[in-house]
Design a protein around this motif. Structure first.
Motif, PDB file in Angstrom:
ATOM      1  N   UNK A 113       0.907  -1.140  -0.036  1.00 37.20           N
ATOM      2  CA  UNK A 113      -0.125   0.116   0.067  1.00 37.20           C
ATOM      3  C   UNK A 113       0.832   1.389   0.058  1.00 37.20           C
ATOM      4  N   UNK A 138      -7.635   0.186   0.311  1.00 40.10           N
ATOM      5  CA  UNK A 138      -7.309  -0.534   1.515  1.00 40.10           C
ATOM      6  C   UNK A 138      -8.517  -0.943   2.380  1.00 40.10           C
ATOM      7  N   UNK A 193      -9.548  -2.252   5.823  1.00 37.85           N
ATOM      8  CA  UNK A 193      -8.707  -2.516   7.031  1.00 37.85           C
ATOM      9  C   UNK A 193      -9.549  -3.596   7.846  1.00 37.85           C
ATOM     10  N   UNK A 201     -10.425  -3.747  11.010  1.00 38.53           N
ATOM     11  CA  UNK A 201     -11.433  -3.219  11.540  1.00 38.53           C
ATOM     12  C   UNK A 201     -12.356  -1.977  10.745  1.00 38.53           C
ATOM     13  N   UNK A 215     -12.342   0.547   9.950  1.00 38.91           N
ATOM     14  CA  UNK A 215     -11.861   1.810  10.279  1.00 38.91           C
ATOM     15  C   UNK A 215     -12.574   3.101   9.324  1.00 38.91           C
ATOM     16  N   UNK A 216     -13.745   2.807   9.535  1.00 38.07           N
ATOM     17  CA  UNK A 216     -14.837   3.948   9.039  1.00 38.07           C
ATOM     18  C   UNK A 216     -14.593   5.137  10.068  1.00 38.07           C
ATOM     19  N   UNK A 217     -14.689   6.395   9.528  1.00 37.99           N
ATOM     20  CA  UNK A 217     -14.524   7.546  10.744  1.00 37.99           C
ATOM     21  C   UNK A 217     -16.128   7.563  11.445  1.00 37.99           C
ATOM     22  N   UNK A 218     -15.919   7.546  12.607  1.00 35.01           N
ATOM     23  CA  UNK A 218     -17.244   7.330  13.366  1.00 35.01           C
ATOM     24  C   UNK A 218     -17.947   8.748  13.318  1.00 35.01           C
ATOM     25  N   UNK A 219     -17.534   9.864  13.131  1.00 31.38           N
ATOM     26  CA  UNK A 219     -17.885  11.163  12.934  1.00 31.38           C
ATOM     27  C   UNK A 219     -18.691  11.293  11.651  1.00 31.38           C
ATOM     28  N   UNK A 220     -18.533  10.435  10.631  1.00 33.43           N
ATOM     29  CA  UNK A 220     -19.215  10.323   9.511  1.00 33.43           C
ATOM     30  C   UNK A 220     -20.101   9.380   9.161  1.00 33.43           C
ATOM     31  N   UNK A 243     -24.958   6.138  11.162  1.00 32.73           N
ATOM     32  CA  UNK A 243     -23.641   6.428  11.694  1.00 32.73           C
ATOM     33  C   UNK A 243     -22.816   4.926  11.759  1.00 32.73           C
ATOM     34  N   UNK A 291     -21.600   3.491  14.437  1.00 28.64           N
ATOM     35  CA  UNK A 291     -21.866   2.958  15.632  1.00 28.64           C
ATOM     36  C   UNK A 291     -23.434   2.267  15.559  1.00 28.64           C
ATOM     37  N   UNK A 301     -15.948   2.109   0.088  1.00 30.15           N
ATOM     38  CA  UNK A 301     -15.077   3.470  -0.034  1.00 30.15           C
ATOM     39  C   UNK A 301     -14.011   3.284  -1.033  1.00 30.15           C
TER      40      UNK A 301
END
Lengths: 225, 248
Positions: free
Chosen positions: A51, A69, A71, A73, A75-80, A112, A114, A128
């Motif tokens: 990468x 890539x 990941x 986990x 790795x999504x941005x929790x704030x989006x 979100x 979460x 993504x």
């Protein structure tokens, strides 16, 4: 078919710890390759080198095409929201709608991370990469935390997507059955410092034989000499 | 059971007011020095300058805080992300953090006069440090995995600062802002007592000189209410800005 990824004599050390030792392989366009090996053997490190997150201490790695890539986990941005995560590097609304449909997340676009399941988060991670127009996707044990049925569904989704989009995929996993189910080629790594034990062409009609071969390779490598 | 809590609070307030009201009678207290609740509330309604004083103090607080927040967030993101800048510039700025803001009041008055600049400047100074530290910590504590995602998607420059560093640290920033504005509020009242011609702090100090304890207490109670309103407003804004946390 052209080579999308060339890894030649790549080695990687972190201080005195040698993690990868003289790794060489190539990946052709539209291939689906799995990398398998014992835990902690350097599979993620190899993926990070390809990468470009870090540079190998020796050797040569070249990639053609746009890399995405996925990941371990997600790795999504929790704030989006799910949609905002997918479209972060693509602003074409129509295409995002199509991508959301492709990954089956259109009804959850305003949720979100979460608020959705692990399987959905992983699909969003793949979405993504698609929105980024990646044609080479590196996946680091993306389905490790999913339950069996969800894993099967997401694997089926990935296979369809791979065929439909003509993607080139390198898939790291510790699950031999998953590697055989998904890929056309399996690279078996040894324990640290990781070398390539064997590159196996997958014949799905001989999956039991291949599984035994992979297990024997890893077992023999781990037995003290 | 949950709905009964506001009633208990109301009853407690009522009890305190009643005790306060009748203690003046029972202990034969001097009404000038120890006014009753009815004296205080009457005095509030008679205060001609209350609206102007409130408006003056609130505007000073808003402008001073906004300037402090802006610079605090900017510097916090820079020192949080670039350790080399933090090792030099950050550590230099950190020295000033330990200077009590009120110690600067006489200096600011001498340098900038008794006008708005000295007070707004002092509030900006006061608010800046908690916001800077919180923003710095927010960026520093941002998990490496999000930085890797940004790298994998080639998110760079202003997009990286806005979409990853800033938005990823927003709850730290909001927390720092809440603390900063709270401290600035206290400093404002003290600064107005020493050098101003209007404002809540100025008026309280003036009322002391003319022995209007009833109006003083009225102003002090209003300051308390204003503080609660500001704090609740912050919580509301925080909830609106961080909707992803509402489900947690």
């Amino acid at each position: 078919m052209a080579n999308k990824i060339i890894v030649k004599n790549a080695s990687m050390s972190f201080g005195k710890l040698k993690v990868l030792d003289n790794i060489s392989f190539s990946v052709k366009e539209n291939e689906f390759i799995s990398i398998i090996g014992p835990s902690g053997c350097g599979k993620t490190t190899l993926l990070h080198l390809i990468q470009g997150f870090t540079k190998q201490t020796k050797g040569f790695i070249k990639t053609h095409g746009k890399k995405g890539f996925v990941f371990q986990d997600h790795n999504l941005f929790p704030w989006k929201t799910i949609q905002e995560n997918i479209e972060i590097r693509n602003n074409t609304k129509q295409k995002i709608d199509v991508i959301l449909e492709n990954v089956g997340l259109k009804p959850f676009s305003d949720y979100y991370p979460s608020q959705v399941s692990e399987g959905m988060k992983q699909r969003a991670g793949i979405g993504r990469c698609l929105a980024y127009n990646s044609d080479v996707i590196l996946m680091d044990e993306p389905f490790g935390s999913l339950d069996y049925l969800t894993k099967l569904k997401v694997q089926e989704f990935l296979t369809k997507l791979w065929k439909k989009k003509g993607l080139t995929i390198i898939f790291v996993t510790h699950d031999i059955d998953e590697a055989i189910r998904l890929s056309g080629k399996i690279i078996v790594l040894s324990k640290l410092p990781a070398k390539i034990l064997k590159i196996i062409d997958v014949d799905k009609s001989k999956s039991n034989i291949i599984k035994k071969e992979v297990l024997d390779l890893i077992q023999n490598d781990s037995d003290p000499k | 059971m949950k709905n009964k809590k506001p009633i208990y609070l109301f009853l407690l307030i009522l009890f305190v007011l009643i005790v306060w009201q009748f203690s003046g009678l029972v202990f034969n207290l001097n009404k000038t020095l120890y006014p009753t609740p009815t004296n205080v509330f009457t005095a509030i309604f008679e205060s001609e300058n209350l609206f102007l004083d409130l408006q003056t103090s609130i505007l000073r607080l808003i402008f001073g805080s906004l300037i402090g927040i802006l610079f605090g967030v900017l510097l916090g993101i820079i020192t949080g992300h670039f350790s080399s800048i933090n090792e030099t510039f950050g550590k230099f700025i950190n020295f000033f953090r330990f200077i009590p803001p009120l110690a600067l009041v006489p200096l600011f008055l001498l340098w900038f006069g008794i006008g708005e600049f000295s007070k707004v400047g002092l509030l900006a100074w006061t608010c800046f440090f908690p916001v800077w530290i919180s923003s710095h910590n927010g960026v520093k504590n941002l998990e490496n995995k999000y930085l890797l995602v940004a790298k994998s998607l080639n998110i760079k420059g202003f997009d990286f600062i806005r979409e990853v560093l800033f938005k990823g640290s927003i709850d730290y920033i909001l927390n720092g802002t809440r603390i900063g504005v709270g401290i600035a509020f206290s400093v404002l009242i003290a600064a107005e007592m020493i050098g101003a011609y209007a404002g809540m702090g100025y008026r309280i100090f003036f009322l002391q000189s003319v022995y209007r304890v009833d109006k003083m207490m009225g102003y002090i109670i209003i300051l308390g209410i204003l503080g609660i309103i500001i704090d609740r407003l912050f919580l509301l804004i925080s909830k609106k800005i961080t909707p992803w946390k509402n489900g947690e």
